[in-house]
Design an enzyme around this catalytic site. Structure first.
Site, mmCIF file in Angstrom:
data_model
loop_
_atom_site.group_PDB
_atom_site.id
_atom_site.type_symbol
_atom_site.label_atom_id
_atom_site.label_comp_id
_atom_site.label_asym_id
_atom_site.label_seq_id
_atom_site.Cartn_x
_atom_site.Cartn_y
_atom_site.Cartn_z
ATOM 1 N N SER A 69 0.835 -1.201 0.000
ATOM 2 C CA SER A 69 0.000 0.000 0.000
ATOM 3 C C SER A 69 0.870 1.250 0.000
ATOM 4 C CB SER A 69 -0.896 0.015 1.241
ATOM 5 O OG SER A 69 -1.644 -1.178 1.318
HETATM 6 N N1 SAH Z 1 -0.541 -3.770 3.941
HETATM 7 C C1 SAH Z 1 -0.078 -4.686 2.950
HETATM 8 C C2 SAH Z 1 -1.100 -4.781 1.855
HETATM 9 C C3 SAH Z 1 -0.865 -5.847 0.880
HETATM 10 S S1 SAH Z 1 -2.084 -5.984 -0.371
HETATM 11 C C4 SAH Z 1 1.241 -4.182 2.410
HETATM 12 O O1 SAH Z 1 1.480 -2.971 2.506
HETATM 13 O O2 SAH Z 1 2.023 -4.976 1.896
HETATM 14 C C5 SAH Z 1 -3.357 -6.876 0.444
HETATM 15 C C6 SAH Z 1 -2.999 -8.243 0.941
HETATM 16 O O3 SAH Z 1 -4.240 -8.824 1.372
HETATM 17 C C7 SAH Z 1 -2.423 -9.194 -0.094
HETATM 18 O O4 SAH Z 1 -1.236 -9.729 0.407
HETATM 19 C C8 SAH Z 1 -3.503 -10.263 -0.254
HETATM 20 O O5 SAH Z 1 -2.990 -11.552 -0.507
HETATM 21 C C9 SAH Z 1 -4.198 -10.194 1.084
HETATM 22 N N2 SAH Z 1 -5.578 -10.717 1.085
HETATM 23 C C10 SAH Z 1 -6.579 -10.534 0.179
HETATM 24 N N3 SAH Z 1 -7.704 -11.155 0.558
HETATM 25 C C11 SAH Z 1 -7.404 -11.776 1.745
HETATM 26 C C12 SAH Z 1 -8.133 -12.603 2.627
HETATM 27 N N4 SAH Z 1 -9.413 -12.954 2.408
HETATM 28 N N5 SAH Z 1 -7.513 -13.061 3.731
HETATM 29 C C13 SAH Z 1 -6.229 -12.737 3.999
HETATM 30 N N6 SAH Z 1 -5.471 -11.964 3.195
HETATM 31 C C14 SAH Z 1 -6.064 -11.483 2.081
#
Ligand code: SAH
Length: 219
Positions: A69
Site C-alpha cells: 500500500s
Molecule cells: N498492507 C499490505 C497490503 C498488501 S495488499 C502491504 O502494505 O504490503 C493486500 C494483501 O491482502 C495481499 O497480500 C492479499 O494476498 C491479502 N488478502 C486478500 N484477501 C485476503 C483474505 N481474504 N484473507 C487474507 N489476506 C487477504
C-alpha cells in the site's frame, strides 16, 4: 546488521524524511505515526530492483499480483484506527509484504496478522524479524474468518477490499473496538470506519480508495 537495513543512497533517512514531510502535507497529523514512519525502513519490504522507489507515494508490486500500500494509505488507515485511543490487540487482514504490520506493531500492544498467500507471509515474517518486531502473531488463512482464537480485538485493519464487511470480522470486534476497511468492487471503493457500540455498529464512509480485492481461500 544486514546491508539492506543500513539505509544507503535513495534508501536513506533523508528520503524517508521527505516522505514524512509529504504525509504532513497530505493531512496526516499524528506525530506518533509520523515518527514511526520516519524510523521504519520501507525499502526492505520491496524487491531490491524497486527499492529506490520505496518512498514514493505509490503502491508497488510485491509479487503474486499483490501490492504494498502507498505510504499515505498506510498512515491514514493507522490514524483512523488509533484516533480514539491506544489499542492493545489489533487484527490485520492481509499481511502482504509486512510494512503496515511493522508500523502497527510499533504503535499497539500486539498485532495478529492474517494472510492467504503463504510465501508472502513468510517473507514478511523474515523482514519483521530483522526489524526485531516480536509482538506479532501470524496466521495463514482466509481473513474472512478473522482469527477467532484471540478475539475480541479492539482494532481491525483490513488491507484488501471485499464488497461488503465480512460478518465474522464484525463478530470479532470488542465493544468500543474500531475497524478500518475498504469496501467496494473494482475501482469503486471507499474507506469505511466501523465502531462497535453496546447496541450495534456505527459506520463512517470516508474517502475513495483503490485496494486489491479481498479473495477467499488460501494459496
Ligand atoms: N498492507 C499490505 C497490503 C498488501 S495488499 C502491504 O502494505 O504490503 C493486500 C494483501 O491482502 C495481499 O497480500 C492479499 O494476498 C491479502 N488478502 C486478500 N484477501 C485476503 C483474505 N481474504 N484473507 C487474507 N489476506 C487477504
Amino acid at each position: 546488521m544486514k546491508m539492506s537495513l543500513q539505509g544507503i543512497g535513495m534508501t536513506s533517512r533523508r528520503t524517508r524524511e521527505r516522505m514524512v514531510a509529504r504525509l504532513g502535507v497530505q493531512g496526516i497529523t499524528s506525530n506518533k505515526i509520523l515518527d514511526v514512519m520516519r524510523n521504519t525502513p520501507r525499502h526492505i519490504f520491496v524487491d531490491e530492483a524497486l527499492s529506490s522507489r520505496a518512498y514514493e507515494d505509490t503502491a508497488l508490486p510485491i509479487g503474486f499480483n499483490q501490492t504494498i500500500s502507498q505510504p499515505y494509505i498506510v498512515a491514514k488507515m493507522t490514524e483512523l484506527l488509533l484516533e480514539f485511543g491506544p489499542l492493545s490487540k489489533v487484527l490485520e487482514i492481509g499481511t502482504g509484504c509486512g510494512y503496515q504490520t511493522a508500523i502497527l506493531a510499533q504503535l499497539v500492544g500486539h498485532v495478529y496478522s492474517v494472510e492467504r498467500i503463504l510465501p508472502l507471509q513468510k517473507k514478511a515474517k523474515n523482514h519483521l524479524w530483522d526489524l526485531k518486531l516480536k509482538n506479532i502473531s501470524y496466521l495463514h488463512s482466509d481473513g474472512g474468518w478473522g482469527w477467532p482464537d484471540f478475539a475480541p480485538y479492539d482494532g481491525i485493519l483490513v488491507a484488501a477490499a471485499p464488497s461488503e464487511i465480512p460478518e465474522m470480522l464484525l463478530d470479532q470486534m470488542a465493544v468500543g473496538g474500531v475497524m478500518v476497511i475498504p469496501i467496494g468492487k473494482g475501482s469503486r471503493q471507499e474507506l469505511q470506519r466501523v465502531v462497535r457500540k453496546e447496541n450495534g455498529f456505527e459506520i463512517e464512509e470516508l474517502e475513495r480508495v483503490s485496494f486489491v480485492p479481498f479473495l477467499s481461500g488460501r494459496e
